[in-house]
Scaffold this active site. Sequence first.
Site, mmCIF file in Angstrom:
data_model
loop_
_atom_site.group_PDB
_atom_site.id
_atom_site.type_symbol
_atom_site.label_atom_id
_atom_site.label_comp_id
_atom_site.label_asym_id
_atom_site.label_seq_id
_atom_site.Cartn_x
_atom_site.Cartn_y
_atom_site.Cartn_z
ATOM 1 N N GLY A 46 -23.999 63.105 -20.064
ATOM 2 C CA GLY A 46 -23.929 63.488 -18.660
ATOM 3 C C GLY A 46 -22.535 63.939 -18.285
ATOM 4 C CD GLN A 51 -17.272 62.980 -16.122
ATOM 5 O OE1 GLN A 51 -18.462 63.230 -15.992
ATOM 6 N NE2 GLN A 51 -16.791 62.384 -17.202
ATOM 7 C CG LEU A 92 -18.040 63.346 -21.846
ATOM 8 C CD1 LEU A 92 -18.685 64.587 -21.262
ATOM 9 C CD2 LEU A 92 -17.854 63.475 -23.350
HETATM 10 ZN ZN LIG Z 1 -18.464 59.291 -17.029
#
Ligand SMILES: [Zn+2]
Length: 156
Positions: A46, A51, A92
């Site tokens: 995801g 991000q 991530l």
């Molecule tokens: Zn995350």
Amino acid sequence: MGLRKILTDKEPALHKVCKPVTAFDAKLHKLLDDMAETLLDSGGVGLAAPQVGILRRVVLVDVGGEEPEILELINPELLETSGEQYGPEGCLSVPGKYGLVKRPNYAKVRAQDRDGNWFEAEGEELIARCFCHELDHLDGIIYTQVMDRFLTEDEM
Ligand SMILES: [Zn+2]
């Protein structure tokens, strides 16, 4: 299409509450396409817009099996959860680490698609975990804030 840089949790963008999407336009579609390319390139499950430095309520989740199948969730809301799962979770934006997090085993969300149409999606196990993890990102919450502890090197 283009790869976007994935920010780490040191960046302030990862700790802010994101604003709703109001324009379902070409700019949003470009963001979604870039995020899909970035997610596939990363090998993650995801990706949330903060991000990649965009403070909007946009999340992508790979709900596919062996072949990727990217679900686009815009302005997502958690409708229903049930059960419980406890296990390792990564992000991530926190590279190379995993933490033990308790999540519901089932989650149902409501969201808009890239054209603004509302729909519902549901998932169990990894997908439910991913829905919860990614929706948390939209409120500036990283899993490390809700985990019990990081896995040790031996456990990884
Ligand atoms: Zn995350």
